[in-house]
Scaffold this active site. Structure first.
Site, PDB file in Angstrom:
ATOM      1  CD  GLU A 144      -9.525  -8.070  -1.289  1.00  0.00           C
ATOM      2  OE1 GLU A 144      -8.648  -7.187  -1.893  1.00  0.00           O
ATOM      3  OE2 GLU A 144     -10.120  -8.194  -0.224  1.00  0.00           O
ATOM      4  NE  ARG A 158      -6.079  -0.051  -2.886  1.00  0.00           N
ATOM      5  CZ  ARG A 158      -5.675  -0.281  -4.292  1.00  0.00           C
ATOM      6  NH1 ARG A 158      -5.756   0.818  -4.881  1.00  0.00           N
ATOM      7  NH2 ARG A 158      -5.445  -1.386  -4.797  1.00  0.00           N
ATOM      8  CB  CYS A 214     -10.743  -3.173  -8.505  1.00  0.00           C
ATOM      9  SG  CYS A 214     -10.658  -4.250  -6.858  1.00  0.00           S
ATOM     10  NE  ARG A 261      -1.080  -6.453  -1.748  1.00  0.00           N
ATOM     11  CZ  ARG A 261      -2.189  -5.718  -2.031  1.00  0.00           C
ATOM     12  NH1 ARG A 261      -3.322  -6.378  -1.259  1.00  0.00           N
ATOM     13  NH2 ARG A 261      -2.343  -4.500  -2.169  1.00  0.00           N
ATOM     14  NE  ARG A 320     -10.506  -1.604   0.300  1.00  0.00           N
ATOM     15  CZ  ARG A 320      -9.495  -1.847  -0.233  1.00  0.00           C
ATOM     16  NH1 ARG A 320      -9.600  -3.004  -0.985  1.00  0.00           N
ATOM     17  NH2 ARG A 320      -8.177  -1.225  -0.416  1.00  0.00           N
ATOM     18  CG  HIS A 328      -2.158  -1.095   0.715  1.00  0.00           C
ATOM     19  ND1 HIS A 328      -1.966  -2.379   1.148  1.00  0.00           N
ATOM     20  CD2 HIS A 328      -3.093  -0.771  -0.044  1.00  0.00           C
ATOM     21  CE1 HIS A 328      -3.173  -2.775   0.449  1.00  0.00           C
ATOM     22  NE2 HIS A 328      -3.563  -2.123  -0.111  1.00  0.00           N
ATOM     23  CG  ASN A 351      -3.225  -6.029  -6.123  1.00  0.00           C
ATOM     24  OD1 ASN A 351      -3.004  -6.128  -7.210  1.00  0.00           O
ATOM     25  ND2 ASN A 351      -3.589  -4.550  -5.794  1.00  0.00           N
ATOM     26  CG  ASP A 352      -5.416  -8.536  -0.774  1.00  0.00           C
ATOM     27  OD1 ASP A 352      -4.219  -8.851  -0.140  1.00  0.00           O
ATOM     28  OD2 ASP A 352      -5.841  -7.464  -0.452  1.00  0.00           O
TER      29      ASP A 352
END
Ligand code: PEP
Ligand code: MG
Length: 754
Positions: free
Chosen positions: A619, A483, A690, A653, A519, A377, A642-643
């Site tokens: 995810e 986010r 996303c 990650r 989210r 992040h 990503n997750d």
């Protein structure tokens, strides 16, 4: 509780950071600052009394430090143990205490002469950073039953906004001399080139600035300066430094209002502090040359900060050094090379998101981090800040001496140390980059279609409100992922419902007729809250109290967020999606919270969005076996690749050491994505991607081939992705997809993707 709120619009008050910053103006010392603070709060809250008590860990007691309305002679003399009196109770139970008839409460503690007895309405709110006690804010009024629920929320928000500043105040006020740490000198290794990974693209060329807490902020030469300066010149330098800091704070507020918090407040406050300033002036009056006086006192303060156990506070020694540097520069009129961070390349082992914000406002050239991953992040935030970031696991970078020239090629992840002229001339500069960006912006079309006319929706991922401008410039068709956690991460406490409402409202207002997917809070993992102790202690943060798990364990915080979204999205096309859902039950539990919030708002007659779309992020591998049921229940799916990759493949990650195993093209990932899309299609559930795969050109044919028609990505990538889509046909994409799905070997898939 009083149902009639005071007329003042509290949401305005709590977000008016400039007003709080204004409290620093002309402040003679920290006590005066606190005194001004209580004055401002009393005025805004329309109450007769406002007091601030600070908590002292050694004695486990709160001490009255400032009051408006009570007898000021008692400042410094009223001491309460935790749990003692209504004020001590607020700190013990870490919750607001509201009393309509304070003197009748058995916990009320009477101090003759203080003058409290005539104020029957009482509201105390603990000042805390997570679970860390800082003090208590108290407001009182003669009228009974005076404080409403909105007042409680407003005072909570004020105390959370100011917690960090007040904590610094307390530390400075109570600091005692402690031994400093030893500096370990290591011989730098000869480095010329380091290959890293791109966290945030862009090019930077500047001097290295290695972030270490034992960094010295002055050069040997400066220590020996012979130029003489006067007290008057020092005072002028002080004024100029204050002005500079206030200006950067203002700029941050204007450009990053959602996360600005009070980033530079501690420094401004320090410059206003008579203790700090007097110490320098006293030395000057004893004939010490002003630069030397500044250096001595700054070093003394740094040592004190560095000896404090709390890592968060220890970091603040950089702030003190920054002040020292600015003072010296403004005094001598020289622009120092060593501590002015403009254009510099910051090298650090690890950083907090708030550091990235701070560095971005100090206009650093770029950041090199020794740990973290490209989908971490900090990388995501840096992209929003347009700050080049490279992750390179090379400890020798920390030993580079100040002034070493660094060229960061954030397109490839290459780092050149003291690059030769040949290398430099082959690199485009910033101006070239900007011109390229403008060109791309001009060429982007409002709608995206494949060559054979299939419509694809390109939405924006938003991390900061400032991303909305980029989204508009690149004609994003809505927000596929907001986010919401960044305002949570950079603050010092959980933002209240009101604070969130103001931020969300600004977001919605910028895209009034477009779809916006909020989210819900996704903290934990690499998004630790410095003020939430639990997070700092987790051994396996990605498998711990992250995302929806946190929200469902802290329903109060979760509900505040949901209410803020529902209220802000009143007339908008709003979606609410839950991250890291692992089961049907979890999805239902989260959905129930939204329903409960709607009931509450309805009951209170507060306007809100009555028909938000409710969805979830895909995810976790565990949802694959219940994907049909989820598709039936949810309004939409948003695939967070990503997750999804991290959890499907069990590869952290953010861990550079296993980055080679983080494989978006792994057949299990690609087949998994298809399964999700198939289930969504069967149930007519909207589905989008996303995660970062949505901006990787090589995956476009595959994603479109399995039926994806909506992508949400960092808006900077829209032109590139649009071009690729324009050149494709669905027929070809489907053919390639079929081919890919028939392969199980990585090498074969790589060949097909390329
Ligand atoms: C994802 O996991 O792909 C995602 C979009 O969410 P985040 O990157 O914020 O975890
Ligand atoms: Mg995610």
């Amino acid at each position: 509780m009083n149902k009639n709120p005071i007329k003042k619009d509290h949401s305005e008050l709590i977000c008016d950071i400039s007003e709080i910053s204004g409290l620093f103006e002309d402040t003679g010392d920290l006590n005066v600052f606190l005194q001004r603070t209580v004055g401002m709060i009393a005025e805004h809250m329309h109450c007769d009394v406002c007091s601030i008590y600070l908590y002292y860990y050694d004695k486990k007691e709160v001490v009255l430090m400032a009051t408006k309305g009570l007898n000021e002679k008692f400042v410094g003399n009223i001491r309460l143990k935790v749990g003692e009196g209504l004020t001590g109770l607020a700190l013990k139970e870490l919750r607001p205490i509201v009393e309509r008839n304070a003197s009748q409460n058995p916990s009320f503690r009477y101090f003759p002469g203080l003058g409290e007895e005539k104020y029957e309405s009482f509201l105390a709110v603990p000042i805390i950073r997570g679970k860390r006690k800082i003090g208590v804010m108290v407001i009182q009024n003669t009228k009974r039953n005076f404080f409403s629920e909105q007042d409680v929320n407003a005072l909570r928000a004020i105390s959370s906004q100011m917690a960090n500043t007040i904590e610094i105040t307390r530390i400075i006020l109570s600091m005692e001399k402690q031994p400093s740490k030893k500096t370990v000198e290591e011989k730098p290794k000869d480095l010329t080139f380091v290959a890293g990974k791109v966290g945030s693209s862009g090019i930077a060329f500047g001097e290295a600035f290695v972030l270490k807490s034992d960094q010295n902020f002055v050069s040997e030469k400066e220590l020996k300066t012979k130029n003489k300066y006067t007290l008057k010149q020092f005072r002028r330098a002080l004024e100029k430094t204050e002005e500079q800091l206030e200006n950067v704070q203002k700029q941050v507020e204007e450009t990053l209002s959602d996360v600005a918090s009070l980033i530079f407040s501690a420094q401004i406050l320090m410059l206003k502090d008579q203790g700090f300033v007097n110490a320098i002036e006293e030395l000057i009056k004893k004939d010490v040359n002003p630069p030397e006086a500044i250096i001595k006192i700054v070093q003394r303060y740094c040592k004190r900060f560095e000896s404090i156990e709390d890592a968060y506070i220890r970091e603040k020694s950089h702030d003190v050094m920054d002040i020292g540097r600015r003072l010296l520069d403004n005094l001598t009129g020289k622009k120092s090379k060593s501590f002015n961070l403009s254009e510099k390349v910051i090298i650090a082992r690890e950083l907090f998101p708030s550091d990235a914000l701070k560095f971005s406002s100090m206009k650093v050239g770029g950041i090199i981090l020794l740990s973290g991953g490209v989908t971490s992040h900090l990388s995501i935030l840096s992209r929003s800040l347009q700050l080049p970031l490279i992750i390179a696991d090379e400890p020798a970078l920390l030993d580079l001496s100040p002034g070493t020239k660094i060229l960061m090629n954030g397109e490839q992840g290459d780092i050149y140390i003291n690059p030769s002229k040949d290398i430099l001339t082959n690199f485009p500069d910033k101006k070239h980059e900007e011109a390229e960006l403008k060109k791309l912006q001009k060429g982007v079309k409002a709608k995206t279609e494949t060559k054979d006319g299939t419509r694809v929706y390109l939405m924006a991922n938003i991390n900061l409100l400032s991303d909305m401008k980029v989204a508009a410039d690149f004609k994003a068709e809505g927000v596929g992922l907001y986010r919401t956690e960044f305002p949570f991460i950079v603050r010092d406490n959980f933002p209240s419902e009101e604070e969130q409402y103001v931020i969300y409202k600004k977001l919605v207002e910028q895209m009034p007729d477009k779809e916006i997917a909020f989210r819900t809070l996704d903290i934990g993992g690499d998004k630790v809250l410095s003020y939430f102790e639990h997070h700092l202690k987790e051994k396996n943060p990605y498998l711990g109290l992250r995302s929806i798990r946190f929200s469902l364990q802290h329903i109060e915080i979760f509900s505040q967020q949901i209410k803020a979204i529902l209220r802000a999205g009143k007339n908008a096309n709003v979606g609410i999606m839950f991250p890291m859902i692992s089961s049907v039950d979890e999805f239902m539990a989260a959905k129930r919270v939204v329903e409960d919030c709607m009931d509450e708002l309805k009951e209170k007659n507060i306007a809100y969005n009555t028909k938000p779309k409710i969805g979830l992020m895909i995810e976790l591998p565990s949802v694959m076996e219940v994907i049909e049921e989820l598709a039936e229940l949810a309004d939409f799916f948003s695939i967070g690749t990503n997750d999804f990759i991290q959890y499907m493949l069990a590869v952290d990650r953010t861990n550079e050491k296993v980055a080679d195993l983080y494989l978006p093209h792994h057949p299990s990932i690609l087949r998994g994505l298809k399964r999700v899309v198939d289930a969504a299609k069967r149930h007519k559930t909207d589905v989008s991607v996303c995660g970062d795969m949505a901006h990787e050109t090589k995956f476009m044919p595959y994603l479109l081939g399995i039926g994806i028609r909506k992508l949400s990505l960092n808006a900077n990538f829209i032109p590139r992705i649009q071009k690729v889509i324009n050149r494709m046909t669905i027929k070809d994409a489907e053919k390639q997809t079929k081919n890919i799905l028939s392969k199980s070997r990585l090498r074969e898939i790589v060949e097909l993707l390329e």
